[in-house]
Design an enzyme around this catalytic site. Sequence first.
Site: not given
Length: 462
Positions: A111-113, A116
């Site tokens: 999910f960090k995409d 980011m």
Amino acid sequence: MRYISTRGQAPELTFEEAMLTGLARDGGLYVPAEVPTLTAAQIAAMAGASYEEVAFTVMRPYLGETFDDATFRSLIREAYAGFGHVARAPLVQLAPNHFLLELFHGPTLAFKDFAMQLIGQMFQASLARSGKRITIVGATSGDTGSAAIEAFRGLGNVDVFILYPHGRVSEVQRRQMTTPVEDNVHALALDGDFDDCQAAVKDMFNDLTFRDEVRLAGVNSINWARVLAQVVYYFTSAVSLGAPHRKVSFTVPTGNFGDIFAGYIAKQMGLPIEQLIVATNQNDILHRTLETGEQRKEGVTPSISPSMDIQVSSNFERVLFDAYGRDGAVVAAQMAELKDNGGFAVGQGAWEFLKDHFASGRASEEQTSQTIRAERNASTELLCPHSAVAVHVAQPFLGEVPMITLATAHPAKFPDAVEAATGERPPLPSRMADLYDRSERVTRVPNDLSALQALIRERITH
Ligand SMILES: *Cc1c(COP(=O)(O)O)cnc(C)c1O
């Protein structure tokens, strides 16, 4: 829109300044001076809109003058163009009133995409305008680092250094950090655990001379812009289940408290959220804090959900700031106590506030594996261990109100744990199937601040 520090002693900043800065100069975290709200009509109008349109509506009020509307729309479009699913964050049904929000269709499968990729676009637009260069230094338990490297690889005016705990990230996570060939990417394997990595980064930010010299910028989950980008999928998912006319609850696999804090912001903005449930693995400092009113470090025990293996949860400071009526001096004192004495007791009023806003639960290693297995049999969904922690924790909270549990990584990012639980080895999506064949580039570093600083000074591409 102005941003203020949770410790009350740093200058107020604009959105752009807060984004480029990360950690405040007084050691605190930036939060908006006030949270903008959306009306029920604005939320209702999100039904049927694209992810990108909702992203614009939710985030625009926070940006002030940083980007004009047309620019911001194009940055959003670019950020999510590389996702492997048209919905960006699709919702699948697990049980009658239980839904899984799949947040793993971005380029690094976690999910960090979501945050980011957008931050990469915004940094690039901002630096291109000013002609300045920056050095990004981040600590990762695995997914932040790969997402940051993917977002910044090859960008001009930026070097990205990522510290990860040597031997404590999965092979896929490691390879995503060590295989990019661009000169501005520097993967550093630190002899220590994730908290050591995080402490080293914090110390670099608190060394103001070094910070100014290399123009340090942070993209860890303390960066306000990252929290903001994560608010969006709370809206898209809730609206698809009937918000604002119907309430929903969320269960969130939690480590640094960034993702669930974004849910708390969505609620402040007017999204009708019944419950926000913090799901932890055996490293359960947050669950214990909510249960006992005392936050106490206990060391980290490595688990099969390594992206949640933390003992100090940095974004918790943001909610503590609200819990204390935005009194920065009290927050600063409690954080000093945590650092010096390994813990602190939350004041009675603040504890009540926390319990009003959050419920919590923990999953043991065995419960996590068991959940991966059970869900495979019941719904055919193959869960990553982090998502499985949350699906387990959500069970006693299932009821009338629809529950949305966040699936934070693709099962192929943690194939060993998934295979051990189910006997089935999840394959990587075809677009990254050659990951195991690419050659790796990494520097092993000691847990020593001045050695790290020397290495960064030497490596930056001026
Ligand atoms: C980072 C991460 C988490 C924890 O998110 P926080 O915002 O740090 O609470 C959970 N699951 C996965 C897969 C992650 O990468």
